[in-house]
Design an enzyme around this catalytic site. Structure first.
Site, short mmCIF file in Angstrom:
data_model
loop_
_atom_site.label_atom_id
_atom_site.label_comp_id
_atom_site.label_asym_id
_atom_site.label_seq_id
_atom_site.Cartn_x
_atom_site.Cartn_y
_atom_site.Cartn_z
N HIS A 158 -2.81 2.56 -5.76
CA HIS A 158 -3.50 1.41 -5.39
C HIS A 158 -3.54 0.35 -6.79
O HIS A 158 -3.81 -0.84 -6.77
CB HIS A 158 -4.71 1.80 -5.21
CG HIS A 158 -5.43 0.84 -4.23
ND1 HIS A 158 -4.99 -0.07 -2.96
CD2 HIS A 158 -6.80 0.27 -4.44
CE1 HIS A 158 -5.75 -0.85 -2.73
NE2 HIS A 158 -6.91 -0.94 -3.32
N ARG A 195 0.75 -1.19 0.01
CA ARG A 195 -0.11 0.06 0.00
C ARG A 195 1.01 1.10 -0.12
O ARG A 195 2.03 1.13 0.53
CB ARG A 195 -0.91 0.01 1.04
CG ARG A 195 -1.89 -1.29 1.26
CD ARG A 195 -2.73 -1.27 2.75
NE ARG A 195 -3.50 -2.39 2.83
CZ ARG A 195 -3.11 -3.60 3.27
NH1 ARG A 195 -2.03 -3.69 3.99
NH2 ARG A 195 -4.38 -4.54 3.41
N TYR A 224 -8.99 -10.70 -7.05
CA TYR A 224 -8.07 -10.56 -8.14
C TYR A 224 -8.24 -11.77 -9.10
O TYR A 224 -7.69 -11.70 -10.22
CB TYR A 224 -6.76 -10.75 -7.66
CG TYR A 224 -6.46 -9.40 -6.85
CD1 TYR A 224 -5.88 -8.10 -7.25
CD2 TYR A 224 -6.29 -9.09 -5.44
CE1 TYR A 224 -6.07 -7.02 -6.88
CE2 TYR A 224 -6.30 -8.20 -4.90
CZ TYR A 224 -6.07 -6.94 -5.24
OH TYR A 224 -5.96 -5.76 -4.63
N LYS A 241 -1.91 -2.60 8.09
CA LYS A 241 -3.03 -2.17 8.81
C LYS A 241 -3.02 -2.87 10.16
O LYS A 241 -2.59 -4.10 10.45
CB LYS A 241 -4.37 -2.46 8.01
CG LYS A 241 -4.56 -1.67 6.54
CD LYS A 241 -5.86 -1.89 6.10
CE LYS A 241 -6.29 -1.13 5.01
NZ LYS A 241 -7.35 -1.31 4.38
N ARG A 264 -0.71 -1.70 -7.18
CA ARG A 264 -1.00 -2.84 -6.17
C ARG A 264 -1.85 -3.96 -7.07
O ARG A 264 -1.53 -5.21 -6.80
CB ARG A 264 -1.57 -2.35 -4.79
CG ARG A 264 -2.01 -3.32 -3.70
CD ARG A 264 -2.23 -2.88 -2.63
NE ARG A 264 -2.87 -3.27 -1.58
CZ ARG A 264 -2.36 -4.22 -0.85
NH1 ARG A 264 -1.18 -4.42 -0.78
NH2 ARG A 264 -3.30 -5.08 0.22
N HIS A 288 -3.57 -8.97 3.18
CA HIS A 288 -4.99 -8.95 3.49
C HIS A 288 -5.18 -9.81 4.59
O HIS A 288 -4.94 -11.07 4.97
CB HIS A 288 -5.80 -9.82 2.22
CG HIS A 288 -5.61 -8.62 1.06
ND1 HIS A 288 -5.99 -9.07 -0.23
CD2 HIS A 288 -5.78 -7.42 0.81
CE1 HIS A 288 -6.01 -8.15 -1.30
NE2 HIS A 288 -5.78 -6.96 -0.26
#
Length: 311
Positions: free
Chosen positions: A248, A153, A283, A177, A251, A274
């Site tokens: 993004h 990110r 994806y 995150k 990414r 994730h």
């Protein structure tokens, strides 16, 4: 919710303190959840309910139905459902609700637009043709190489320190995150670009504000995500005939190309950081759509068969 006027609003404030202190949620998630629950409190007050114990599935469904009637998007409805579920679970665990009504709520299906991605040829052209002259050029090339080469990110990229890159093992340590740390492999072109930046670019921009930051802005401080986004858009525009994408989008491109190259879904999940495999599965749909597009354009009977099916 600056002024607390009833016990339900007080419970929301306490829930916010819980999220900050014990769940370590991001500031963005915290603001979104508290905003959603503030709206719930306003609705509950409008129908004469001010106690946490008043929350039942009928009230929650009526509130969500009103959100739908007001034209809220599916994404907003899904987030608000998640917020209230987390809240009612917290109240149930604290003994303020005998049963958890959030368990009875359905989740609105979110429409997932397929993200824009570069083709592998476009990605190669972008990185091979980028003008990497001078300190800024060296930095910009390194930024794009790392974004595309690792799939991190933009906030993770800007948070990198010099010591986070292990050039020997060709890995980078990333803080993602929720404070989750992961190790991401990085390709030789990205390592080479970063080494060139550290050797001949960073010293020219570094000053007392730089600290250990890997990437620096024009004034020597740590590169800001807004500046990184501007770099990506500007550099893509300079190449021409390459679709404009944000960091993004790079990414997304990295993830799509990994899957197209044969990587398994679990590995891509780990690389991207994730928390849920469901997020990574998007994806696979991107790759499938691109394959269908290629088939429609290249196979001699694809369009003809499609037209015959429609008759």
């Amino acid at each position: 919710m600056a002024v607390v006027s009833n016990p339900l609003e007080e419970a929301v404030l306490e829930f916010g303190r819980h999220l900050r202190a014990e769940r370590d949620v991001s500031p963005h998630t915290l603001r979104a959840y508290l905003g959603d629950l503030e709206d719930l409190c306003t609705y509950a007050r409008s129908v004469g309910l001010t106690e946490p114990q008043a929350l039942d599935v009928s009230l929650l469904r009526a509130w969500l139905a009103r959100q739908h009637a007001l034209g809220r998007s599916r994404a907003t409805l899904a987030r608000r459902t998640a917020a209230v579920r987390t809240f009612t679970r917290h109240l149930h665990r604290r003994g303020l609700l005998e049963n958890d009504p959030g368990l009875l709520l359905g989740t609105p299906k979110r429409t997932q637009d397929l993200p824009g991605v570069l083709t592998q040829d476009d990605a190669a052209r972008l990185l091979d043709e980028l003008d990497a002259q001078g300190p800024v050029g060296l930095r910009d090339l390194a930024v794009l190489e790392v974004l595309y080469g690792t799939g991190v990110r933009v906030s993770e990229l800007c948070g990198l320190d010099i010591d986070d890159l292990d050039t020997g093992r060709r890995t980078v340590r990333v803080l993602g995150k929720g404070g989750r740390e992961r190790t991401v492999p990085v390709g030789e072109p990205a390592v080479r670009a970063v080494q060139d930046w550290l050797r001949a670019g960073r010293p020219a921009l570094a000053n007392e504000e730089s600290g250990p930051a890997l990437f620096l802005g024009a004034r020597g401080g740590r590169l800001h995500p807004t500046s990184a986004r501007r770099i990506v858009h500007t550099r893509i525009a300079e190449v021409g005939e390459v679709p404009d994408l944000s960091p993004h989008g790079l990414r997304h491109s990295a993830a799509t190309h990994l899957l197209e190259g044969g990587a398994d879904l679990r590995s891509v999940q780990e690389i991207l950081g994730h928390a849920s495999l469901q997020t990574t599965q998007l994806y696979t749909h991107v790759s499938a759509e691109r394959l269908k597009q290629v088939h429609r354009q290249a196979h001699p009977r694809s369009v003809r068969d499609h037209e015959s099916d429609s008759r």
